[in-house]
Design an enzyme around this catalytic site. Sequence first.
Site, PDB file in Angstrom:
ATOM      1  N   TYR A 155       0.835  -1.209   0.000  1.00 13.10           N
ATOM      2  CA  TYR A 155       0.000   0.000   0.000  1.00 13.10           C
ATOM      3  C   TYR A 155       0.867   1.256   0.000  1.00 13.10           C
ATOM      4  O   TYR A 155       0.643   2.192  -0.774  1.00 13.10           O
ATOM      5  CB  TYR A 155      -0.926  -0.024   1.222  1.00 13.10           C
ATOM      6  CG  TYR A 155      -1.988   1.057   1.226  1.00 13.10           C
ATOM      7  CD1 TYR A 155      -3.212   0.870   0.591  1.00 13.10           C
ATOM      8  CD2 TYR A 155      -1.783   2.267   1.890  1.00 13.10           C
ATOM      9  CE1 TYR A 155      -4.198   1.864   0.607  1.00 13.10           C
ATOM     10  CE2 TYR A 155      -2.741   3.251   1.913  1.00 13.10           C
ATOM     11  CZ  TYR A 155      -3.956   3.048   1.270  1.00 13.10           C
ATOM     12  OH  TYR A 155      -4.918   4.031   1.295  1.00 13.10           O
ATOM     13  N   THR A 190     -14.577   5.457   6.432  1.00 10.16           N
ATOM     14  CA  THR A 190     -15.242   4.853   5.262  1.00 10.16           C
ATOM     15  C   THR A 190     -15.214   3.326   5.431  1.00 10.16           C
ATOM     16  O   THR A 190     -14.519   2.811   6.321  1.00 10.16           O
ATOM     17  CB  THR A 190     -14.493   5.172   3.943  1.00 10.16           C
ATOM     18  OG1 THR A 190     -13.289   4.373   3.911  1.00 10.16           O
ATOM     19  CG2 THR A 190     -14.141   6.639   3.813  1.00 10.16           C
TER      20      THR A 190
HETATM   21  P1  NDP Z   1     -14.027   2.479  -0.094  1.00  9.20           P
HETATM   22  O1  NDP Z   1     -13.689   1.045   0.061  1.00  9.20           O
HETATM   23  O2  NDP Z   1     -15.176   3.055   0.659  1.00  9.20           O
HETATM   24  O3  NDP Z   1     -14.211   2.850  -1.643  1.00  9.20           O
HETATM   25  C1  NDP Z   1     -13.342   2.371  -2.621  1.00  9.20           C
HETATM   26  C2  NDP Z   1     -14.143   2.089  -3.865  1.00  9.20           C
HETATM   27  O4  NDP Z   1     -13.227   1.620  -4.885  1.00  9.20           O
HETATM   28  C3  NDP Z   1     -15.177   0.980  -3.639  1.00  9.20           C
HETATM   29  O5  NDP Z   1     -16.403   1.324  -4.253  1.00  9.20           O
HETATM   30  C4  NDP Z   1     -14.530  -0.207  -4.327  1.00  9.20           C
HETATM   31  O6  NDP Z   1     -15.489  -1.150  -4.813  1.00  9.20           O
HETATM   32  C5  NDP Z   1     -13.823   0.472  -5.470  1.00  9.20           C
HETATM   33  N1  NDP Z   1     -12.829  -0.408  -6.082  1.00  9.20           N
HETATM   34  C6  NDP Z   1     -12.051  -1.357  -5.494  1.00  9.20           C
HETATM   35  N2  NDP Z   1     -11.309  -1.992  -6.411  1.00  9.20           N
HETATM   36  C7  NDP Z   1     -11.617  -1.423  -7.609  1.00  9.20           C
HETATM   37  C8  NDP Z   1     -11.193  -1.650  -8.938  1.00  9.20           C
HETATM   38  N3  NDP Z   1     -10.305  -2.609  -9.229  1.00  9.20           N
HETATM   39  N4  NDP Z   1     -11.716  -0.893  -9.930  1.00  9.20           N
HETATM   40  C9  NDP Z   1     -12.632   0.063  -9.666  1.00  9.20           C
HETATM   41  N5  NDP Z   1     -13.086   0.321  -8.417  1.00  9.20           N
HETATM   42  C10 NDP Z   1     -12.581  -0.410  -7.408  1.00  9.20           C
HETATM   43  O7  NDP Z   1     -12.673   3.248   0.285  1.00  9.20           O
HETATM   44  P2  NDP Z   1     -12.337   4.783   0.563  1.00  9.20           P
HETATM   45  O8  NDP Z   1     -13.415   5.671   0.093  1.00  9.20           O
HETATM   46  O9  NDP Z   1     -11.856   4.873   1.944  1.00  9.20           O
HETATM   47  O10 NDP Z   1     -11.043   4.921  -0.367  1.00  9.20           O
HETATM   48  C11 NDP Z   1     -10.984   5.739  -1.521  1.00  9.20           C
HETATM   49  C12 NDP Z   1      -9.531   6.097  -1.778  1.00  9.20           C
HETATM   50  O11 NDP Z   1      -9.010   6.811  -0.654  1.00  9.20           O
HETATM   51  C13 NDP Z   1      -8.599   4.883  -1.950  1.00  9.20           C
HETATM   52  O12 NDP Z   1      -7.679   5.159  -2.987  1.00  9.20           O
HETATM   53  C14 NDP Z   1      -7.880   4.802  -0.621  1.00  9.20           C
HETATM   54  O13 NDP Z   1      -6.623   4.185  -0.715  1.00  9.20           O
HETATM   55  C15 NDP Z   1      -7.780   6.275  -0.277  1.00  9.20           C
HETATM   56  N6  NDP Z   1      -7.542   6.543   1.128  1.00  9.20           N
HETATM   57  C16 NDP Z   1      -8.459   6.182   2.081  1.00  9.20           C
HETATM   58  C17 NDP Z   1      -8.207   6.420   3.403  1.00  9.20           C
HETATM   59  C18 NDP Z   1      -9.165   6.032   4.489  1.00  9.20           C
HETATM   60  O14 NDP Z   1      -8.779   6.128   5.668  1.00  9.20           O
HETATM   61  N7  NDP Z   1     -10.391   5.617   4.194  1.00  9.20           N
HETATM   62  C19 NDP Z   1      -6.974   7.089   3.836  1.00  9.20           C
HETATM   63  C20 NDP Z   1      -6.092   7.481   2.762  1.00  9.20           C
HETATM   64  C21 NDP Z   1      -6.391   7.201   1.451  1.00  9.20           C
HETATM   65  P3  NDP Z   1     -15.918  -2.378  -3.836  1.00  9.20           P
HETATM   66  O15 NDP Z   1     -16.467  -1.756  -2.598  1.00  9.20           O
HETATM   67  O16 NDP Z   1     -16.927  -3.112  -4.647  1.00  9.20           O
HETATM   68  O17 NDP Z   1     -14.635  -3.145  -3.576  1.00  9.20           O
END
Ligand code: NDP
Length: 250
Positions: A155, A190
């Site tokens: 990651y 989230t």
């Molecule tokens: P969520 O899991 O709530 O949302 C992520 C979304 O991405 C989900 O809808 C998921 O679908 C989708 N997804 C996963 N794999 C794929 C793929 N191969 N192609 C297309 N879509 C995909 O996570 P967050 O909202 O928390 O995360 C969003 C971003 O923020 C990410 O990049 C994460 O690394 C980053 N982030 C989050 C933090 C946190 O604390 N939450 C902190 C720092 C960064 P499904 O649910 O069906 O798997």
Amino acid sequence: MRMQGKSVIVTGGASGIGLASVERCLEEGASVVIADLEESGGAQRAAALDGQHAGRCLFQACDVTATDQVDRLFEETVNALGRVDAVFNNAGIGGVTPSDEVADEEFLRIIDINLNGVFRVARAALRVMLPQGSGSIVNCASILGVFGQSQTAAYTAAKGGVVNMTRSLAIEAAPKGVRVNAIGPGYIDTPLLEALDDDMLQGLIGLHPLGRLGRSEEIANAFLFLASDEASFVTGANLMVDGGFTAGKS
Ligand code: NDP
């Protein structure tokens, strides 16, 4: 209306930070494509939001690990909306495993979604935006793009890669009027955090000087700024939205 008439794509737009960003862009007048996995529930969310926002929300199934699906996402968006003004390259997954136990499959999957996927989407965006002579690409990095953390080698490698790739893309695209920036969220409440137990969560909260987890809307607001013309002189930046996490220790 800060995004009136703009066309926006949000990958991973069915959940968490992505969904909040979709909602904020719709409120500010944009037409928005939720791009997410077929099984993410994105189609139903888009249909509901489309009803609330006068036909301005679409869904396109897109797995960011599949180049053909990413390219189709942009083709379909241009067919439907005529152009692409802003992209939130937000799809991502977590992964916490001791490094001496990580299997190739797990390591490579995290890199393929969180780093290679960001490049696939950025490349497809550039193919539309460079000829347009305008556009804003916002890549979702993390505090773990600039900080290390135990048991998260894949990651942190991916997010660190996103931060520096953002700078390279920004320099390359700037002469054609396209901006590329990153956002570095702290821990945000989230579904991504559901895998963490309560003790771990309390420990993480303590690392944020503001004393709490962030909210998805707080990242969505940063995306909105970078996507909009308000950020017209901002490119190559990595905007930390982290409750002070990376500012230092008290
Ligand atoms: P969520 O899991 O709530 O949302 C992520 C979304 O991405 C989900 O809808 C998921 O679908 C989708 N997804 C996963 N794999 C794929 C793929 N191969 N192609 C297309 N879509 C995909 O996570 P967050 O909202 O928390 O995360 C969003 C971003 O923020 C990410 O990049 C994460 O690394 C980053 N982030 C989050 C933090 C946190 O604390 N939450 C902190 C720092 C960064 P499904 O649910 O069906 O798997």
